[in-house]
Enzyme design. Structure first.
Site, PDB file in Angstrom:
ATOM      1  N   HIS A  63       0.858  -1.282   0.053  1.00  0.00           N
ATOM      2  CA  HIS A  63       0.114  -0.016   0.062  1.00  0.00           C
ATOM      3  C   HIS A  63       0.778   1.155   0.267  1.00  0.00           C
ATOM      4  CE1 HIS A  63      -0.187  -0.655   4.645  1.00  0.00           C
ATOM      5  NE2 HIS A  63       0.876   0.231   4.416  1.00  0.00           N
ATOM      6  N   HIS A  90      -2.070   4.488   9.935  1.00  0.00           N
ATOM      7  CA  HIS A  90      -0.705   5.045  10.020  1.00  0.00           C
ATOM      8  C   HIS A  90      -0.701   6.195  11.053  1.00  0.00           C
ATOM      9  CE1 HIS A  90      -0.322   2.373   6.439  1.00  0.00           C
ATOM     10  NE2 HIS A  90       0.905   2.070   6.835  1.00  0.00           N
ATOM     11  N   HIS A 131       9.953  -4.003   3.871  1.00  0.00           N
ATOM     12  CA  HIS A 131      10.643  -2.474   3.943  1.00  0.00           C
ATOM     13  C   HIS A 131      10.855  -2.050   5.148  1.00  0.00           C
ATOM     14  CE1 HIS A 131       6.181  -1.838   4.441  1.00  0.00           C
ATOM     15  NE2 HIS A 131       6.451  -0.768   4.434  1.00  0.00           N
ATOM     16  N   GLU A 135       3.829  -5.561   8.650  1.00  0.00           N
ATOM     17  CA  GLU A 135       2.647  -5.505   7.858  1.00  0.00           C
ATOM     18  C   GLU A 135       1.940  -6.780   7.066  1.00  0.00           C
ATOM     19  OE1 GLU A 135       2.538  -0.522   7.093  1.00  0.00           O
ATOM     20  OE2 GLU A 135       3.051  -1.984   5.348  1.00  0.00           O
TER      21      GLU A 135
HETATM   22  C1  DHB Z   1       6.042   3.511   2.292  1.00  0.00           C
HETATM   23  C2  DHB Z   1       5.482   2.372   2.644  1.00  0.00           C
HETATM   24  C3  DHB Z   1       4.467   2.119   3.442  1.00  0.00           C
HETATM   25  O1  DHB Z   1       3.914   0.638   3.597  1.00  0.00           O
HETATM   26  C4  DHB Z   1       4.048   2.952   4.279  1.00  0.00           C
HETATM   27  O2  DHB Z   1       2.981   2.811   4.841  1.00  0.00           O
HETATM   28  C5  DHB Z   1       4.219   4.401   4.103  1.00  0.00           C
HETATM   29  C6  DHB Z   1       5.456   4.769   3.001  1.00  0.00           C
HETATM   30  C7  DHB Z   1       7.036   3.571   1.342  1.00  0.00           C
HETATM   31  O3  DHB Z   1       7.468   2.765   0.733  1.00  0.00           O
HETATM   32  O4  DHB Z   1       7.549   4.792   0.972  1.00  0.00           O
HETATM   33 FE    FE Z   2       2.455   0.883   5.589  1.00  0.00          FE
END
Ligand code: DHB
Ligand code: FE
Length: 283
Positions: A12, A59, A193, A240
């Site tokens: 997302h 978030h 990530h 996540e």
């Molecule tokens: C990014 C990824 C995420 O899941 C999020 O909540 C906010 C930013 C990103 O890759 O920039």
């Molecule tokens: Fe996220």
């Protein structure tokens, strides 16, 4: 009776939403990603859901550290896009399905999942970007939306097992709903990530590939993976991914993998997308 017609797992990444909203899909950075999501959009359209249950994490848009529900179910008639600091996304509001949502609340709570019930909530990129991934840029989303928030922001998040079990309970609840709704369930977030600290930008393609393989064929095995492993292997925000197990739990033990793609880079995140349907629906 209502039924689950399919499940979608998708990252997302907010920059994906911004690329869509600002007409940048054809730019060299974004075109390879958007080329790969076309088949998933075709499947979403073919599966023609009346309702999407979107399992995602807020978030710090609707909830802050003052209030951290582990599982929060939106029962409102409408969920506007949240202002995440640069104005709300120019996407339609998510129109809820209060009757099915209250049925889910009753069924899940009597099934001993202690959900928080949410009567008013703005939905952030965690919910709106997956809708854009699946449905593009319509005037109105093609289906009702029931948001289901999972806390993966503040330790301790729920375990993979709990998420898988919640998905199974959602399946029982949908199967018992006296309507003819076609329900699609979204598991969102991930893949590997990390947005902060020394390891910002971490991507682990082997972990992501194995996650997708086990999500399809061995969800119990994936559900047994502990938080520390996600943190170490998939980065601080890789956790996540436990939300994809809610989606998987709502499908049968045997599923057909209708589509998978994996793309790097999109922002700092390894971006995955999978579409699953019950194997029994293919025969
Ligand atoms: C990014 C990824 C995420 O899941 C999020 O909540 C906010 C930013 C990103 O890759 O920039
Ligand atoms: Fe996220």
């Amino acid at each position: 009776m209502a039924r689950i017609v399919g499940g979608i797992g998708t990252s997302h990444v907010p920059a994906v939403g911004a690329a869509i909203d600002n007409g940048r899909q054809d730019e060299p950075y974004w075109a390879p990603y958007f080329d790969k999501i076309g088949p998933a959009r075709a499947l979403a359209s073919e599966l023609a859901p009346d309702v999407a249950i979107v399992v995602y994490n807020d978030h710090a848009s609707a909830f802050s550290l003052e209030l951290i529900p582990t599982f929060a179910l939106g029962v409102a008639a409408e969920f506007p896009p949240a202002d995440e600091g640069y104005g709300p996304r120019a996407v339609p509001p998510a129109i809820g399905h209060p009757d099915l949502a209250w049925h889910l609340a009753e069924s899940l709570i009597l099934d001993e999942f202690d959900l928080t019930i949410v009567n008013e909530m703005a939905v952030d990129h965690g919910c709106t970007v997956p809708l854009s991934v699946a449905f593009g840029q319509p005037e109105a989303w093609p289906c009702r939306v029931i948001p289901l928030c999972v806390n993966v922001i503040q330790y301790p998040p729920p375990t993979g097992h709990r998420c898988l079990a919640l998905g199974r309970a959602i399946r029982r609840a949908v199967d018992a709903y006296p309507g003819d709704e076609r329900v699609m369930i979204f598991g969102t977030g991930g893949m590997s990530h990390q947005l902060q600290g020394e390891r910002a930008g971490l991507v682990n393609l082997d972990f992501d590939r194995e996650f997708l393989d086990r999500l399809v064929t061995d969800p119990e095995g994936q559900a047994a993976v502990d938080h520390t492993t996600y943190l170490r292997e998939a980065g601080s925000e890789g956790i996540e991914l436990v939300m994809w197990l809610v989606m998987r739990g709502a499908l049968d033990a045997e599923v057909e993998e209708r589509y998978r793609m994996h793309h790097v880079p999109t922002s700092n995140t390894s971006n995955g997308l999978i579409v699953l349907t019950d194997a029994a629906d293919s025969v």
